[in-house]
Design an enzyme around this catalytic site. Structure first.
Site, PDB file in Angstrom:
ATOM      1  N   GLU A 116       0.234  -7.207   7.013  1.00 24.59           N
ATOM      2  CA  GLU A 116       0.840  -6.234   7.921  1.00 24.59           C
ATOM      3  C   GLU A 116       0.212  -6.263   9.309  1.00 24.59           C
ATOM      4  O   GLU A 116       0.893  -6.054  10.320  1.00 24.59           O
ATOM      5  CB  GLU A 116       0.755  -4.823   7.335  1.00 24.59           C
ATOM      6  CG  GLU A 116       1.847  -4.503   6.316  1.00 24.59           C
ATOM      7  CD  GLU A 116       1.670  -5.186   4.966  1.00 24.59           C
ATOM      8  OE1 GLU A 116       0.596  -5.761   4.707  1.00 24.59           O
ATOM      9  OE2 GLU A 116       2.608  -5.133   4.146  1.00 24.59           O
ATOM     10  N   HIS A 134       4.350   5.142  -2.125  1.00 22.90           N
ATOM     11  CA  HIS A 134       5.600   4.503  -1.673  1.00 22.90           C
ATOM     12  C   HIS A 134       6.682   5.525  -1.339  1.00 22.90           C
ATOM     13  O   HIS A 134       7.860   5.182  -1.348  1.00 22.90           O
ATOM     14  CB  HIS A 134       6.156   3.558  -2.746  1.00 22.90           C
ATOM     15  CG  HIS A 134       5.481   2.235  -2.844  1.00 22.90           C
ATOM     16  ND1 HIS A 134       4.178   2.081  -3.206  1.00 22.90           N
ATOM     17  CD2 HIS A 134       5.935   0.965  -2.617  1.00 22.90           C
ATOM     18  CE1 HIS A 134       3.864   0.792  -3.215  1.00 22.90           C
ATOM     19  NE2 HIS A 134       4.905   0.100  -2.867  1.00 22.90           N
TER      20      HIS A 134
HETATM   21  C1  LIG Z   1       0.251  -3.808   1.850  1.00 25.24           C
HETATM   22  C2  LIG Z   1       1.496  -4.038   1.078  1.00 25.24           C
HETATM   23  N1  LIG Z   1       2.457  -4.804   1.604  1.00 25.24           N
HETATM   24  C3  LIG Z   1       3.589  -5.032   0.928  1.00 25.24           C
HETATM   25  C4  LIG Z   1       3.783  -4.475  -0.299  1.00 25.24           C
HETATM   26  C5  LIG Z   1       5.088  -4.711  -1.042  1.00 25.24           C
HETATM   27  N2  LIG Z   1       4.854  -5.592  -2.163  1.00 25.24           N
HETATM   28  C6  LIG Z   1       4.657  -5.103  -3.389  1.00 25.24           C
HETATM   29  S1  LIG Z   1       4.330  -6.295  -4.496  1.00 25.24           S
HETATM   30  C7  LIG Z   1       4.466  -7.500  -3.319  1.00 25.24           C
HETATM   31  C8  LIG Z   1       4.262  -8.911  -3.692  1.00 25.24           C
HETATM   32  C9  LIG Z   1       2.905  -9.124  -4.232  1.00 25.24           C
HETATM   33  O1  LIG Z   1       2.769 -10.419  -4.673  1.00 25.24           O
HETATM   34  P1  LIG Z   1       1.510 -10.835  -5.525  1.00 25.24           P
HETATM   35  O2  LIG Z   1       0.263 -10.343  -4.856  1.00 25.24           O
HETATM   36  O3  LIG Z   1       1.602 -12.287  -5.756  1.00 25.24           O
HETATM   37  O4  LIG Z   1       1.609 -10.041  -6.895  1.00 25.24           O
HETATM   38  P2  LIG Z   1       2.742 -10.128  -8.014  1.00 25.24           P
HETATM   39  O5  LIG Z   1       3.736  -9.073  -7.688  1.00 25.24           O
HETATM   40  O6  LIG Z   1       3.311 -11.504  -8.001  1.00 25.24           O
HETATM   41  O7  LIG Z   1       2.048  -9.818  -9.300  1.00 25.24           O
HETATM   42  C10 LIG Z   1       4.760  -6.949  -2.098  1.00 25.24           C
HETATM   43  C11 LIG Z   1       4.954  -7.725  -0.862  1.00 25.24           C
HETATM   44  C12 LIG Z   1       2.775  -3.645  -0.805  1.00 25.24           C
HETATM   45  N3  LIG Z   1       2.907  -3.004  -1.951  1.00 25.24           N
HETATM   46  N4  LIG Z   1       1.637  -3.459  -0.108  1.00 25.24           N
END
Ligand SMILES: Cc1ncc(C[n+]2csc(CCOP(=O)(O)OP(=O)(O)O)c2C)c(N)n1
Ligand SMILES: Cc1ncc(C[n+]2csc(CCOP(=O)(O)OP(=O)(O)O)c2C)c(N)n1
Ligand SMILES: [Mg+2]
Ligand SMILES: [Mg+2]
Lengths: 326, 329, 329, 326
Positions: A60, A129
């Site tokens: 971000e 959220h």
């Molecule tokens: C700071 C932040 N940015 C964006 C999000 C939205 N978001 C939730 S899960 C996700 C993807 C996360 O990917 P990863 O770390 O690979 O975990 P996975 O969901 O694959 O287990 C995003 C972008 C968030 N929750 N927090």
């Protein structure tokens, strides 16, 4: 014309500006081929391609910081921060960098960017959220703040936001995404700082924003039907510039004020509105001023619990009744 | 380039460094005598990084600096008078007395600001480089930052994004071995705080002598060439040393005995003077350049002293692009 | 350990994984039928990481997880009933229906929470490890996170601080190759998003098969041993795959054809069943364990369905340590 | 006993708690042998050593995040964020993690920590090192907020902060560091949520916090001398819990209210105070309510410009005069 959704109007509003001005580019997480987690950027990648619609890592600070650097050098970036809660992850840019650089350089630079974000509760997404954080932005001089309540306003305020030479935080309300309304006419531009009188009435003024506009309208209908009370409903549309003149004008007729805001009572934007009124509008008031705001607690997950702590039609009706019987 | 033109070029760099050095000395003295308020973070000792980098870059390239940014502002064309007037809160100040020492900015020549939140400007430089690419120019952007800045999150996000998007951005760390009063090694899990992290983003890196303006210039030139060729970012870690304390009246007691003295032997001005002599420049010519620098700064001090105080009405301008500060109707 | 006890141990892990799998299936079905609200991020496919890690750790060790954390909660002792009741907004929910799917927490057994802001919990785990050291215990802390989390600033700050302070913390990345709908490679400047960054903090790292519970257990055991011995943090990158979409109703259309199928062949439950058979466990015993798991979850669904709705008065409790929510006089 | 400085009282307040409770540990940038850039931790490293006073990298997220993890597991960390502006660099922890984790886990965990930070302007540090950001914290339910105005209160509120099982943001005002006052008695504990009536008066109530307390007091003296107006001055001492009862009690006598706050008017804490008063204290008011707050601009560097935009004695006097002649 058929009604359109608030959700589709977001993409429509951005697309209109991208068609108009090649300097407009978008960046954010999953906004490209995926169309955004809220499907608010659907079609942009297809129409404008990867050089105008950029998927980013989960960074971000880099998203908003890069938008700032690009805005200072000739572009008009539209950055998406997926949920408004995540503005906390790049708060330095919103609080300390973007809004101050023009001033502290003595006007040497200008930062024409938009940070768009899905704001607010009501969907059971829990404490991290679901927040309505327009009040965070309000604490920072130097940011313009828009928060539309209708599909047409989404498009019209987006036009103003993208064309603004000032930085704008643009709050898209999650709870309104599926709502429908008249589509925006061609070339629709809603200027910042002009509240809309969305319902006229002479007994009490309800000041609302984004999600609380439909809520205030429903409450007004119920008050009209059940109590014969005529509530005027103002949709502020932008918090900065703040159209307090419209509020004071309305109070000249109604003499009673209820502010309906989703953010928590403590530090909520209603406090700023009320303090202007308690100063400049003191003589207009015939009754105490009430704020129907979020409770001062984190947002709980369960729908029934969330209802306890965010503004509802019942709470607005009760607040108005307490004033009209005053 | 002939030796003679090289020497002329180097003499100009030497003179700019002398101007910076003298400006820092003036800032220090004016602070001590109460004419400069707030705080200052002097760059005496760091001159070669700013001047070397600027020499390697082109008009139109962008620079982003920190609260320790007097040298970058001057290297990018801010006059000592503008800078000192800013520090002395004069209406003629570079930022109209609204920024101060930590925020010197010369946007007209691409120096897009000094930022006082550690690390914050790295993503901005990435954004400027992205913008250059979007607009189809061959501009590059450079971010100057300290060793301490390599431990903050924005550093990581900036390097990753720049690498993924292969942007024309240069990350130039001025490693002066201290984060304020704390030796950088005691809070950093990498021997080379900047260069040591570059591989984890797949980025090329160099550790260079930051007190040798020619070395810096050449390294930056290589990095800029890569960037303009579309080969993406480079991390440069320039080793240098600040002659004063961290800020204001810090006497820098935390430095081990003899450390400053050792670094003073490698003072950037000594190094460049030595190079000039080797290239055949006479001591008289070197002295003349230094005297010109001194003269410019002495006049700047006088002019800044004589300039009018900050214009009070400026408190309420420049918030918005329309020049005003209105927040309500 | 004899083969027989090893097999018994492994059968228990297999059963826990089966409980998790069945719980995720139940959560999915309940979501589709409208009984689970908000959002869910199911961990079906990731079971071996949570279960293997827990098996290698001790009571009293700390775990911190993400919004995709059902498997960690259950591995740390939360019952399927508590979890499903939480998702179904029942007063008997693990978090009293105040947290939801993204915040499952079983603090009593050291599982200190699921956090929904990507990367935020890494510094918390560092702090828990710091606390263990300050209190002179030999506890370790583990943070589970996704591949996408490695690009956010908090990741960088956490790894550096943990390394500098040499704390007993394990960074376990569940690399499922996707950040939501985006392939991780397209937004990450390192082939191994977590392990590839470890060297820049001087940290040891391993890339392991995250679908093999034994491999995970052994790798975590090695890392925990190092941590308890005072040798500091380790980065583990466990390769795995999520069977469902990212969240809620995501149909995961962005996956290339055949990818899911290839991963399903290496389903953690298939892998552990295979290992069990090799260790001499009978198919009947395996089936019995899986049936027990199914039974537990079926009962949990029934119990959660029957449980009372969230208690409305809970909206105004638990803000402060005194249990209340008073903000003014 | 000789007067002591506000600055020394910070270290004294922390030291008292560290002596009392071995679970109290400090972390932050340059707080160890260097004693902090504001010299507010001088002596702690010498007395308590490196296992209780930890120097950190420039990693605000790791500092506050680690403090959170430690607080959840038996420690009572006191984290320093050097300038309050830098809270923006770890805002996620202050906004989304620390204040919410207790609630969203249904009370399973507790986070007894203190985040101390140097707040406020008046020293010519410019836009990014001068802000009064107590209003940022006020937007977040779940944080307690202290902002002492005197050396004794620094010690007494620090005692409450460290002993609190709830997270506390503790604002030390840069402009007050050199100020002097009576030392705190032994075992001095100032409870949260109790405003102090620091000057009595029956004509107007001035509500102040931290730096604006001495300012309101000076204004009150001038009003008494020049206008014969008796101003009552309330020092809120904490924003959460907020002692609005004390404000309302004072208004029962004075019927006039001026809130004096350093943070910007838009989104400032005075808005919350005024909105409670405009609701529950409406009938007590004989005149409009005024807020003397920071202007809605970034903070300029030059002293003379800064004076234009932050509250000053003159501005308070003018505001009161506008009410007493009302
Ligand atoms: C700071 C932040 N940015 C964006 C999000 C939205 N978001 C939730 S899960 C996700 C993807 C996360 O990917 P990863 O770390 O690979 O975990 P996975 O969901 O694959 O287990 C995003 C972008 C968030 N929750 N927090
Ligand atoms: C986010 C943030 N944290 C802390 C500070 C306070 N601070 C200012 S300079 C500095 C040290 C920076 O060290 P380094 O990056 O090495 O740069 P140098 O001052 O040595 O040039 C610190 C901690 C800050 N300005 N911003
Ligand atoms: Mg340094
Ligand atoms: Mg992933």
């Amino acid at each position: 014309m058929a009604d359109v959704t608030y959700r589709d109007s977001v993409a429509e509003g951005i697309a209109r500006e991208m068609r108009r001005d090649p300097a407009v580019v978008c960046l954010g997480e999953d906004i490209g081929a995926a169309g955004g987690v809220f499907k608010t950027t659907v079609g942009l990648f297809e129409e404008f391609g990867p050089e105008r619609v950029w998927d980013t890592p989960i960074s971000e600070q880099a998203i908003v910081g890069a938008a700032m650097g690009a805005a200072m050098t000739g572009m008009r970036p539209v950055a998406e921060i997926m949920f408004s809660d995540f503005l906390a992850c790049c708060w330095d840019y919103l609080a300390n960098e973007i809004p101050k650089v023009r001033y502290m350089t003595g006007g040497q630079v200008t930062v024409p960017l938009v940070v768009r974000t899905a704001n607010g509760g009501g969907l059971g997404f829990g404490a991290q959220h679901s927040q309505a954080v327009e009040n965070w932005a309000l604490t920072v001089p130097g940011l313009k703040i828009a928060a539309p309540s209708t599909p047409a306003d989404v498009v019209g305020l987006m036009a103003s936001a993208v064309r603004s030479d000032d930085p704008v935080v643009f709050f898209e309300h999650k709870g309104l995404l599926a709502s429908k309304g008249a589509p925006a006419p061609d070339d629709h531009v809603v200027p910042f700082g002009e509240a809309a009188v969305v319902r006229e009435g002479g007994d009490v003024t309800l000041v609302a924003l984004a999600s609380t506009v439909p809520l205030a309208l429903t409450a007004a209908e119920r008050l009209a039907a059940d109590d014969g009370v005529a509530a005027e409903v103002l949709d502020l549309r932008t918090l900065i510039p703040l159209d307090v003149a419209a509020v004071l004008r309305s109070l000249e007729r109604t003499s009673r004020l209820v502010v309906v805001e989703e953010n928590p009572y403590q530090g909520g934007w209603g406090g700023t509105v009320v303090s202007v009124v308690a100063d400049e509008g003191f003589e207009l008031l015939d009754a105490p001023v009430r704020r129907v705001a979020g409770a001062n607690v984190p947002l709980p997950f369960a729908d029934a619990l969330e209802d306890q702590v965010i503004p509802t039609v019942d709470k607005v009706v009760d607040a108005v009744r307490s004033l009209t019987t005053y | 380039m002939t030796d003679a033109t090289a020497a002329t070029g180097l003499l100009a760099l030497h003179e700019t460094m002398a101007v910076i050095r003298r400006t820092e000395k003036a800032a220090h003295d004016l602070f001590m005598s109460g004419l400069v308020k707030g705080t200052t973070h002097l760059a005496a000792g760091h001159e070669a990084v700013a001047v070397g980098a600027r020499a390697a870059l082109r008009d139109g390239d962008y620079a982003f600096a920190t609260y320790r940014g007097h040298h970058h502002a001057i290297a990018w064309g801010a006059t000592p008078e503008e800078c000192l007037a800013e520090l002395m809160q004069r209406s003629t100040g570079l930022n109209k007395a609204k920024g101060g020492s930590m925020h010197l900015t010369k946007a007209g020549s691409g120096m897009l600001g000094s930022y006082a939140i550690v690390g914050a400007h790295l993503p901005m430089a990435v954004g400027a480089a992205w913008s250059a690419r979007l607009r189809g120019t061959d501009q590059v952007a450079v971010a100057f930052f300290g060793d301490g800045a390599t431990n903050i999150g924005a550093f990581h996000e900036a390097l990753n994004l720049a690498a993924v998007w292969r942007l024309p951005v240069l990350f130039v760390c001025e490693n002066n071995f201290y984060m304020e009063y704390t030796p950088i090694g005691s809070v950093t899990a990498a021997e080379h705080p900047a260069a040591g992290r570059a591989p984890s983003y797949g980025l090329p890196a160099e550790v260079v002598d930051g007190n040798d303006v020619v070395t810096v210039r050449d390294a930056v030139a290589r990095a800029a060439q890569r960037a303009r060729a579309g080969d993406g970012p480079t991390v440069l870690e320039a080793h240098t040393y600040r002659h004063y304390g961290h800020s204001r009246t810090d006497p820098a007691k935390y430095r081990p005995d003899g450390e400053l003295e050792r670094w003073l032997e490698r003072d950037p001005l000594t190094v460049s003077a030595q190079r000039l002599r080797e290239a055949g420049t006479s001591d008289d010519d070197i002295k003349a350049a230094e005297d010109r620098a001194a003269g410019v700064v002495d006049e700047a001090v006088a002019a800044a002293r004589a300039a009018p105080e900050a214009d009070l009405s400026e408190a309420f301008t420049d918030v918005w692009a329309d020049g005003g500060a209105a927040w309500r109707t």
